[in-house]
Every structure is written in C-alpha cells, then in structure tokens.
Design a protein around this motif. Structure first.
Motif, PDB file in Angstrom:
ATOM      1  N   LEU A 288      43.266  38.862  38.672  1.00  0.00           N
ATOM      2  CA  LEU A 288      42.432  38.435  37.545  1.00  0.00           C
ATOM      3  C   LEU A 288      42.327  39.526  36.484  1.00  0.00           C
ATOM      4  CD1 LEU A 288      40.607  36.138  36.469  1.00  0.00           C
ATOM      5  CD2 LEU A 288      38.679  37.267  37.593  1.00  0.00           C
ATOM      6  N   TRP A 289      42.400  40.795  36.893  1.00  0.00           N
ATOM      7  CA  TRP A 289      42.325  41.900  35.937  1.00  0.00           C
ATOM      8  C   TRP A 289      43.452  41.844  34.914  1.00  0.00           C
ATOM      9  CZ3 TRP A 289      39.499  45.410  33.726  1.00  0.00           C
ATOM     10  CH2 TRP A 289      40.096  46.515  33.121  1.00  0.00           C
ATOM     11  N   TYR A 290      44.599  41.303  35.318  1.00  0.00           N
ATOM     12  CA  TYR A 290      45.751  41.252  34.416  1.00  0.00           C
ATOM     13  C   TYR A 290      45.694  40.051  33.478  1.00  0.00           C
ATOM     14  CZ  TYR A 290      47.508  44.622  37.785  1.00  0.00           C
ATOM     15  OH  TYR A 290      47.646  45.716  38.601  1.00  0.00           O
ATOM     16  N   THR A 291      45.012  38.998  33.888  1.00  0.00           N
ATOM     17  CA  THR A 291      44.942  37.799  33.059  1.00  0.00           C
ATOM     18  C   THR A 291      43.623  37.657  32.297  1.00  0.00           C
ATOM     19  OG1 THR A 291      44.148  36.524  34.971  1.00  0.00           O
ATOM     20  CG2 THR A 291      46.528  36.554  34.557  1.00  0.00           C
ATOM     21  N   ARG A 292      42.529  38.091  32.914  1.00  0.00           N
ATOM     22  CA  ARG A 292      41.207  38.013  32.286  1.00  0.00           C
ATOM     23  C   ARG A 292      40.444  39.305  32.577  1.00  0.00           C
ATOM     24  NH1 ARG A 292      39.365  32.827  30.982  1.00  0.00           N
ATOM     25  NH2 ARG A 292      41.058  31.848  29.851  1.00  0.00           N
ATOM     26  N   PRO A 293      40.809  40.409  31.923  1.00  0.00           N
ATOM     27  CA  PRO A 293      40.177  41.690  32.255  1.00  0.00           C
ATOM     28  C   PRO A 293      38.670  41.712  32.040  1.00  0.00           C
ATOM     29  CG  PRO A 293      41.495  41.854  30.250  1.00  0.00           C
ATOM     30  CD  PRO A 293      41.826  40.542  30.865  1.00  0.00           C
ATOM     31  N   ALA A 294      38.171  41.023  30.996  1.00  0.00           N
ATOM     32  CA  ALA A 294      36.727  41.027  30.731  1.00  0.00           C
ATOM     33  C   ALA A 294      35.966  40.342  31.860  1.00  0.00           C
ATOM     34  CB  ALA A 294      36.440  40.333  29.403  1.00  0.00           C
ATOM     35  N   LEU A 295      36.456  39.176  32.295  1.00  0.00           N
ATOM     36  CA  LEU A 295      35.780  38.463  33.377  1.00  0.00           C
ATOM     37  C   LEU A 295      35.904  39.223  34.699  1.00  0.00           C
ATOM     38  CD1 LEU A 295      36.587  34.690  32.733  1.00  0.00           C
ATOM     39  CD2 LEU A 295      34.507  35.958  32.220  1.00  0.00           C
ATOM     40  N   ALA A 296      37.052  39.878  34.910  1.00  0.00           N
ATOM     41  CA  ALA A 296      37.208  40.675  36.124  1.00  0.00           C
ATOM     42  C   ALA A 296      36.207  41.824  36.144  1.00  0.00           C
ATOM     43  CB  ALA A 296      38.639  41.218  36.213  1.00  0.00           C
ATOM     44  N   GLY A 297      35.999  42.473  34.991  1.00  0.00           N
ATOM     45  CA  GLY A 297      35.022  43.554  34.919  1.00  0.00           C
ATOM     46  C   GLY A 297      33.609  43.075  35.175  1.00  0.00           C
ATOM     47  N   LEU A 298      33.249  41.931  34.594  1.00  0.00           N
ATOM     48  CA  LEU A 298      31.909  41.382  34.807  1.00  0.00           C
ATOM     49  C   LEU A 298      31.705  40.964  36.260  1.00  0.00           C
ATOM     50  CD1 LEU A 298      31.627  39.196  31.568  1.00  0.00           C
ATOM     51  CD2 LEU A 298      30.410  41.324  32.033  1.00  0.00           C
ATOM     52  N   MET A 299      32.727  40.324  36.840  1.00  0.00           N
ATOM     53  CA  MET A 299      32.630  39.909  38.232  1.00  0.00           C
ATOM     54  C   MET A 299      32.474  41.123  39.143  1.00  0.00           C
ATOM     55  SD  MET A 299      32.476  37.197  40.065  1.00  0.00           S
ATOM     56  CE  MET A 299      32.854  36.372  41.608  1.00  0.00           C
ATOM     57  N   THR A 300      33.143  42.205  38.808  1.00  0.00           N
ATOM     58  CA  THR A 300      33.020  43.425  39.605  1.00  0.00           C
ATOM     59  C   THR A 300      31.588  43.931  39.625  1.00  0.00           C
ATOM     60  OG1 THR A 300      35.303  44.059  39.050  1.00  0.00           O
ATOM     61  CG2 THR A 300      33.838  45.801  39.854  1.00  0.00           C
ATOM     62  N   VAL A 301      30.930  43.916  38.467  1.00  0.00           N
ATOM     63  CA  VAL A 301      29.543  44.379  38.394  1.00  0.00           C
ATOM     64  C   VAL A 301      28.646  43.502  39.263  1.00  0.00           C
ATOM     65  CG1 VAL A 301      27.557  44.718  36.875  1.00  0.00           C
ATOM     66  CG2 VAL A 301      29.841  45.363  36.099  1.00  0.00           C
ATOM     67  N   PHE A 302      28.825  42.188  39.186  1.00  0.00           N
ATOM     68  CA  PHE A 302      27.986  41.284  39.968  1.00  0.00           C
ATOM     69  C   PHE A 302      28.199  41.490  41.471  1.00  0.00           C
ATOM     70  CE2 PHE A 302      28.503  38.470  36.051  1.00  0.00           C
ATOM     71  CZ  PHE A 302      27.300  38.890  35.508  1.00  0.00           C
ATOM     72  N   LEU A 303      29.458  41.656  41.874  1.00  0.00           N
ATOM     73  CA  LEU A 303      29.746  41.851  43.297  1.00  0.00           C
ATOM     74  C   LEU A 303      29.206  43.184  43.795  1.00  0.00           C
ATOM     75  CD1 LEU A 303      33.391  40.441  43.423  1.00  0.00           C
ATOM     76  CD2 LEU A 303      31.342  39.373  44.364  1.00  0.00           C
ATOM     77  N   LEU A 304      29.347  44.234  42.985  1.00  0.00           N
ATOM     78  CA  LEU A 304      28.822  45.535  43.389  1.00  0.00           C
ATOM     79  C   LEU A 304      27.297  45.509  43.487  1.00  0.00           C
ATOM     80  CD1 LEU A 304      31.060  48.026  41.353  1.00  0.00           C
ATOM     81  CD2 LEU A 304      31.273  47.350  43.749  1.00  0.00           C
ATOM     82  N   SER A 305      26.658  44.747  42.604  1.00  0.00           N
ATOM     83  CA  SER A 305      25.201  44.625  42.671  1.00  0.00           C
ATOM     84  C   SER A 305      24.780  43.872  43.931  1.00  0.00           C
ATOM     85  CB  SER A 305      24.674  43.913  41.425  1.00  0.00           C
ATOM     86  OG  SER A 305      23.265  43.841  41.437  1.00  0.00           O
ATOM     87  N   LEU A 306      25.513  42.817  44.288  1.00  0.00           N
ATOM     88  CA  LEU A 306      25.210  42.099  45.527  1.00  0.00           C
ATOM     89  C   LEU A 306      25.390  43.010  46.738  1.00  0.00           C
ATOM     90  CD1 LEU A 306      26.892  38.636  44.869  1.00  0.00           C
ATOM     91  CD2 LEU A 306      24.454  39.064  45.145  1.00  0.00           C
TER      92      LEU A 306
END
Length: 479
Positions: free
Chosen positions: A361-379
């Motif tokens: 996903l980082w290669y196709t949608r880097p912005a969404l991958a970055g946001l998803m990373t923050v949410f997962l790390l917070s969980l």
C-alpha cells in the motif's frame, strides 16, 4: 433553555431532531436524487457538541431521570466526536456500495441519541430504554446490505444474542427493584450501603444479571462470540461505529451503575471483573493473532481493549476512573480511523478487508499507508501516540490499586498484540503490490477526517494532561 429543567436533554434532543430531519428529507428525495442528508447529521451533532460544552459544570437535571453531570457530558462529547467522524467517513462508501443514505444517517443518529441518553441516565429503566434505542438501530445498520447473506447473518446473530443480553439486564433491573423499591441509582446506592454487611443471594443474582447485560455490550469474554461475525458482516463504517460508539456508551453506563449504585457491594463483584478482565485481554489477543481478515482482527482487538478498560474499572481509584474515559476517547478516534481506511480502500466488487489486500500500500497510496500506520501503532500502544498514554494510565491505576497481576498480564497481552498490528505495517511497506488494480479516489472530506484524527492522536500522546485532568474532574461528579 440551558437554565431550564430541560437543559440536561438538550444535546440528545439536537441529535434526535437531526435524525427526524434526515428521515423527512429521505421521504422527499426522488429516485436517483442526491441530497446532503449527512449534512443534517453534522449540524445536529455540532449543536449537541456545543450544548454539551455549554452545560459543563452546571450539573443540570431533567425529569429526575437524566443528569448532565460532567461525567455524562464528557461521554456525550466522545459520542459526538464518534458521530461526526462516522458521517465524515461514510458518504463515499455509502454511494459506492449503494446503501440507502436516508436510512443509514437516520439510524446512526437515533443510535447516538440512545447512547447519549444511556450515559446521562440515572435510572436503571431509563438506561434499559436507551440501550434498546441504540441496539435496535445498530441491529438494522448491521444488516443494511440487504443483498449480502453475510450481512444478514451477522445482523441476525447480533439481534438474537442482544435480545438475550437485554433480557438479562431487564431481569437484573426487576430484581433490584424488588429488593430496593426503586430503580433510581442514588436510592439503590443508599439502600445497598445500609445493607452492605448483609449481602443476600438475591442481591448477588441481581448484580450478576446486570453484569451479563453490560459485558455483552462491551464484548467481554465469554460474552464476545457475536463480535467478529457482526463486525465482518456489517458495512465497514458501521463496524467502526459499533466498535467505538456502542462500547463508549456501554462502558460509561457500566461505570455509573457499578461505581455508584453498587459500590457498597464492590467486594463481591470486583473478583468477577478481575477474572473477566484477564480472560478478555488474553482471549482477544491470542485469537486476534491468528486472523487474516482485518475486520475480524480489529474485532478481537476490540475485545482485548475491553479487557484493558475492565482493568481501570477494577482498579477504580482516581487514576483508573479518569483513565477509562481518556481511553474511550483515544480508542474511539483510533479505531474509527483504522476502519475508515479499510472502508475507503474497498470497491463495489472487492472489499479489501484481507491482510493481503494491504500488500504494498505504501507504493500505491503512501498517504493512506502512513495514516494507517499511526492508527495501528496507537492501537498497539506505541509512543508517541495516544494509545501508549492511555494504556500507561490504565496499568498505572492497576499498580496503584495493588493489582499487579492485572498490570503484568495487560502489558504482556499488549506486547503480543503489537505483532498483529505490525504485521499489517510490514505488508504495507516491505512487500511489493500484489496487483495493479486501480484504487478508488479518496474524497477530501474523509481524508481530512483521517488527518484530523491522526493529529489528535499525536496531541493526546504528547500533551495528554489537560484532557486527563478534565476526565478526572468529570468522573468525580458521579460519586
């Protein structure tokens, strides 16, 4: 109106009027006509949010059944945030999946109104009525994809088990009335305090029935079996709404009932919650590790987080009480963001709910991958996100109260849970895209909602003191 005897119900009236307006607008909408029905919900929730803020510190009461103390208002503010984020993330997915917009927004707003009634109610029967208002709306939302057998099955399972839970809660309320002669929490607390040294089997049975009803709504083990199926079968945005709004309302009512009316029987119900907290954390984490469907994974994550919240309820010291409210706020923002990204990446033919769908996903949608990373790390409770701070306060409360076993088990389960969150991150960044299928464009409104949620998580993770202090001061108003 904020100085009248109706002041306490102003926020929920705003949401109810918005729900009625959405229902009327849908009835006048022509076939194929686009109407900004979601905007009516945003207006109603915004007025409810402002009303809750203006009522802060007034301790307003209406009809002797609803009290807008700071505790209820803090929970109402969380619910308004949940509603606003849900509506912001829903518009695009509703159009894409062909869901009935009028029904969706109306049911969502009615369920939020029921949640707000539940967190401000000071009477067991009123709590039950609020529970049914929110539950019936969520049952229908779960099965809103009428052409999907999986959605219909999920709604049926949720409804069937929810009916049993409601029966347990109502039976506990009836027994409490038979014992105390009232369903008012303050009068029940007074009676329980007078009889605290003479606990009878009937009193234990009444508390047990209420406990079952609440544990079902918060997905505590062993009352969690409906959760993964309901989350997987429901539309993704509905699953996010269920995992945050319903849990916040149920936990707020749980705290109000058990730490006020049933506080004199604390020695009898704390051991039960202690065992449930351990089971919920362990089962939610271990079973979650084996999941490859992200919605089921987040369902078991939701179960584990219910266990962490139970730790704060068991500790029940000043830190624990404030930590529960703070945790509910952080969890609501985090989980809605994660579910929102899953929903936005889906297409009419492919929901993109499996782990393999996030490959590269980082290669196709880097912005969404970055946001998803923050949410997962917070969980997962990784600093400097708010998830770390919320777990820190929960476990600190357990240590201060002498529940070292709960703190240790909670920390270990939290460490294990990081595995299934980081597994998604690894797939997004360290694997090549599995396919070249074009991803749907993301609208400005849902993307802005995700960005705001991310900023809030960093703010609450770096500067949490102000919100924690507000939570601490609000919890003290119900005791």
């Amino acid at each position: 109106m904020l100085d009248s005897s109706f002041a306490a119900i102003v926020p929920m009236v705003c949401v109810t009027l918005a729900a009625l307006a959405a229902m009327v607008a849908e009835s006048f909408r022509g076939r194929g006509e686009q109407m900004p029905i979601g905007g009516l919900g945003v207006i109603g929730l915004s007025f409810a949010l402002v009303g809750s803020i203006l009522l802060w510190g007034r301790n307003a009461s209406s009809f002797g059944l609803i009290r807008a103390d700071n505790f209820g208002l803090f929970a109402s503010i969380i619910l308004c945030i949940v509603g606003l984020l849900t509506i912001a993330l829903s518009g695009q997915t509703i159009r894409r999946d062909g869901l009935p917009a009028g029904e969706y927004y109306t049911l969502t707003l009615f369920s939020i109104a029921g949640m707000m009634m539940m967190v401000t109610a000071t009477d067991l029967l009123t709590i039950f009525i609020a529970l049914e208002i929110l539950s019936i709306a969520v049952y229908v939302l779960t099965g809103l994809r009428r052409d999907s057998p999986q959605s219909t099955e999920a709604a049926f399972k949720y409804f069937l088990l929810g009916a049993f839970a409601s029966a347990f809660f109502l039976y506990g309320t009836a027994l409490t009335y038979a014992l105390t002669g009232s369903t008012r929490l303050d009068r029940i607390g007074t009676w329980m305090a007078a009889e605290g040294m003479h606990v009878t089997p009937m009193m234990l049975f009444a508390v047990g029935m209420l406990l079952v009803g609440f544990c079902f709504k918060i997905s505590a083990v062993p009352f969690h079996m409906w959760t993964p199926d309901a989350y997987e079968g429901a539309p993704t945005v509905v699953a996010g709404f269920m995992s945050t709004g319903v849990k916040a309302a149920a936990f707020a009512a749980f705290v109000r009932v058990f730490l006020s009316a049933y506080e004199p029987m604390r020695a009898d119900w704390v051991p039960v919650l202690w065992a449930l907290a351990i089971l919920t954390m362990v089962v939610g984490t271990i079973v979650g590790v084996a999941q490859t469907n992200l919605k089921r994974m987040l369902a078991y994550s939701s179960i584990a987080h219910a266990g962490y919240l139970l730790v704060g309820l068991v500790a029940a010291n000043e830190v624990g009480k404030a930590a529960v409210l703070f945790y509910l706020l952080v969890y609501a923002v985090t989980n809605l963001g994660a579910f929102g990204i899953i929903a936005l990446l889906g297409t009419p033919d492919r929901p993109h709910e499996e782990l393999r769908d996030f490959t590269g996903l980082w290669y196709t949608r880097p912005a969404l991958a970055g946001l998803m990373t923050v949410f997962l790390l917070s969980l997962g409770g990784i600093p400097p996100t708010a998830g770390f701070v919320s777990k820190w306060y929960i476990f600190s409360a357990a240590v201060r109260a002498g529940y070292y076993d709960l703190a240790v088990i909670g920390m270990l389960s939290s460490v294990v849970s990081v595995f299934f969150y980081l597994r998604v991150v690894v797939m997004m960044y360290m694997a090549e895209p599995a396919d070249t299928e074009p991803r749907p464009a993301i609208g400005a409104v849902p993307f802005l909602a995700l960005v705001v949620s991310t900023i809030a998580l960093f703010y609450l993770g770096i500067l949490p003191t102000r919100v924690i202090n507000l939570a601490a001061s609000s919890v003290s108003t119900i005791f």
